[in-house]
Write a protein that holds these residues in place. Structure first.
Motif, PDB file in Angstrom:
ATOM      1  N   CYS A 241      39.857  39.277  33.611  1.00 20.03           N
ATOM      2  CA  CYS A 241      39.972  38.808  35.000  1.00 20.03           C
ATOM      3  C   CYS A 241      39.939  37.289  35.079  1.00 20.03           C
ATOM      4  O   CYS A 241      40.618  36.684  35.932  1.00 20.03           O
ATOM      5  N   ILE A 244      43.374  36.120  34.349  1.00 16.55           N
ATOM      6  CA  ILE A 244      44.219  36.302  35.539  1.00 16.55           C
ATOM      7  C   ILE A 244      44.095  35.088  36.450  1.00 16.55           C
ATOM      8  O   ILE A 244      45.099  34.525  36.905  1.00 16.55           O
ATOM      9  N   GLY A 365      46.202  39.096  30.709  1.00 18.01           N
ATOM     10  CA  GLY A 365      45.856  38.974  32.120  1.00 18.01           C
ATOM     11  C   GLY A 365      46.641  37.868  32.804  1.00 18.01           C
ATOM     12  O   GLY A 365      46.889  37.924  34.019  1.00 18.01           O
ATOM     13  N   GLY A 392      39.770  37.594  40.655  1.00 17.11           N
ATOM     14  CA  GLY A 392      39.390  37.411  39.260  1.00 17.11           C
ATOM     15  C   GLY A 392      38.042  36.718  39.120  1.00 17.11           C
ATOM     16  O   GLY A 392      37.170  37.142  38.341  1.00 17.11           O
ATOM     17  N   VAL A 395      35.061  38.997  39.954  1.00 15.58           N
ATOM     18  CA  VAL A 395      34.640  39.873  38.856  1.00 15.58           C
ATOM     19  C   VAL A 395      33.745  39.112  37.887  1.00 15.58           C
ATOM     20  O   VAL A 395      32.721  39.630  37.424  1.00 15.58           O
TER      21      VAL A 395
END
Length: 408
Positions: A241, A244, A365, A392, A395
């Motif tokens: 994440c 990302i 990602g 992202g 998380v």
């Protein structure tokens, strides 16, 4: 009192004296792959202008490289687990060099697909290097300073990210009337330098860590145990994440700052290199020092909070505060990758090399984030698209809170 002071000094020494030379050599690798990854955006524009490919086609440049990461990560871990860190570094450098030198025939035949093959080979080499170098650096000192040590090495990755677009962009994009340098020239030069580095690492003895222990358990059993580990899998997802968020923000930085006329594209490219990525590198160095004083988990939690706030300000689209939020993301995300990485492999011993290969699959990602953010920007707005990196960072925030609370 003197004993306590000596103990504290020993605990917070970043690198053991006998490991100083290996640390310097391996840290040089971080610069190399930072340089290589950062020039992908330069290639995007270059191929659009000189080879007439669409933006969608040029996006295959990043996708091909990240697919190389994804496909080669596990084989890289298995190779390093069997043959050791030094041979892993040499293998990665050879792939890196071969892929770079393949730009010469690719340009000769003027084939975009041939360039993609070259980039795929480079991606395979980079993931082998990262799979070997990231965990190795964490082992060259005390466990307490592993995150700080990896952040310091990763700072040179940031330096490569700054210099890559500036140097290669200056060679490929010229003023009117000037002749641009063929794209094969910077890549061939890089290939030769990397090949020389491979020769040097063939002759240098890097001390192996936990090599004997690694032979006591099969790679298959290690992978099964890692997949069943809640803490490791949560860290793996948090790192995915993070990728990302980080890669998608880099990809759309110029779009965001030019949408409302705040900057021209040319100015934005320099601000990205020396402003955003320069801030990123500086804060990674600062973070390395901070984590020699404060537990890495707590630093990660604080930075995660700040990135969530920064991304939220961007999506709110409230003028100067949103612009400040963009640079806050660069500042506070800087320590995330090396810190999460070091937490994930902490105490894994003989499983470290295989664990590293799992973690090095996470740059995929970046492809997920970039595609998602681009689609959202098309149907809504550039500011709204920053909900992708916001998710992202959220998380990472949840993960860091769980780590601080010792729930993983």
């Amino acid at each position: 009192m003197e004993t306590i002071a000596n103990t504290r000094k020993s605990s917070f020494s970043l690198v053991k004296k006998e490991y100083l030379i290996p640390f310097i050599l391996v840290t040089s690798l971080f610069f190399m792959w930072g340089f290589a990854r950062s020039i992908l955006d330069v290639l995007n524009k270059h191929f659009q202008e000189d080879y007439g490919v669409s933006m969608g086609q040029s996006a295959l440049i990043q996708a091909t490289t990240y697919v190389g990461y994804f496909l080669m990560a596990i084989p890289a871990g298995l190779f390093i687990n069997r043959w050791g860190y030094r041979k892993g570094v040499v293998l990665g450098l050879l792939f890196f060099s071969i892929g770079s030198l393949l730009f010469i025939p690719s340009e000769h035949i003027m084939s975009f697909n041939a360039f993609l093959v070259s980039l795929f080979v480079i991606g395979c080499g980079l993931v082998v290097l990262e799979t070997a170098a990231n965990p190795y650096v964490t082992e060259l000192g005390s466990r307490e300073t592993a995150a700080s040590r990896l952040n310091l090495s990763q700072s040179f990755n940031g330096l490569g990210c700054i210099l890559g677009p500036a140097i290669v962009g200056g060679m490929l994009f010229t003023s009117e009337g000037e002749e641009a340098v063929p794209v094969a020239v910077p890549y061939a030069t890089m290939g030769i330098v990397v090949l020389l580095a491979a020769v040097m690492f063939c002759k240098v003895q890097l001390p192996e860590i936990n090599r004997t222990q690694a032979k006591e358990e099969s790679s298959g059993n290690i992978m099964k145990r890692l997949v069943r580990s809640k803490g490791f899998m949560l860290g793996l997802f948090a790192l995915f994440c993070y990728e990302i968020a980080e890669i998608s923000i880099n990809s759309f930085f110029i779009n965001y700052v030019t949408d409302d006329g705040w900057m021209t594209p040319r100015t934005a490219s320099f601000v990205l290199a020396f402003g955003g990525l320069g801030l990123f590198m500086t804060c990674r160095v600062i973070g390395s020092w901070v984590m020699s004083k404060i537990a890495a988990e707590r630093v990660l939690l604080f930075c995660a909070i700040m990135t969530v706030i920064g991304a939220a300000l961007i999506t709110a689209n409230i003028g100067a505060l949103s612009k400040a939020g963009l640079f806050a993301c660069y500042a506070f995300e800087a320590i995330m990758f090396p810190t999460i990485f070091s937490i994930c492999i902490r105490g894994l011993g003989s499983s470290t090399k295989i664990a590293s290969s799992f973690l090095m699959m996470t740059p995929l990602g970046g492809a997920v984030g970039t595609l998602s953010m681009g689609f959202m920007a098309d149907v809504t707005s550039m500011s709204t698209a920053f909900l992708i990196p916001l998710a992202g960072y959220a998380v990472v925030l949840i993960y860091s809170y769980m780590v601080v609370q010792k729930r993983v």
